[in-house]
Design an enzyme around this catalytic site. Structure first.
Site, PDB file in Angstrom:
ATOM      1  CB  CYS A   1     -12.889   9.547 -10.886  1.00 22.18           C
ATOM      2  SG  CYS A   1     -12.056   8.237 -11.843  1.00 22.18           S
TER       3      CYS A   1
ATOM      4  CB  CYS B   1     -11.461   9.797 -13.871  1.00 22.61           C
ATOM      5  SG  CYS B   1     -12.789   8.360 -13.964  1.00 22.61           S
TER       6      CYS B   1
END
Length: 108
Positions: free
Chosen positions: A32, A35
């Protein structure tokens, strides 16, 4: 300097729900992009709030149980807990100030 602790399906209750301090949990995954942007900020906060709050990270791919329990559908999702209850949360790559202001509110 303190680092964010690894939280798993197995230790979630012990580290988060039974904590005597407020807890910030970062639900994330290695693949991600947002993230990876939030990760270093979460680590900074872990150092700054050492002794005042517990800062942890849950890898959603490795821990599907706890991710499902809290309805994590978008990551990063950062949830705030106090006294074993979820009290706040934010989804997405947000500025550090947003994360710390919510954490301060949880500490109050």
């Amino acid at each position: 300097m303190a680092k964010a602790i690894e939280i798993t399906d197995a230790n979630f209750d012990e580290l988060v729900l039974k904590s005597d301090k407020p807890v910030l949990v970062d639900f994330w995954a290695a693949w991600c992009g947002p993230c990876r942007m939030v990760g270093p900020v979460v680590e900074e906060i872990a150092g700054e709030y050492e002794g005042k709050a517990v800062i942890g990270k849950v890898d959603v791919d490795a821990n599907p149980g706890i991710s499902a329990k809290y309805g994590i559908r978008s990551i990063p999702s950062l949830l705030y807990f106090k006294g074993g209850e979820q009290v706040d949360g934010v989804v997405g790559a947000v500025p550090k100030g947003t994360l710390t202001s919510k954490l301060e509110a949880t500490l109050a």
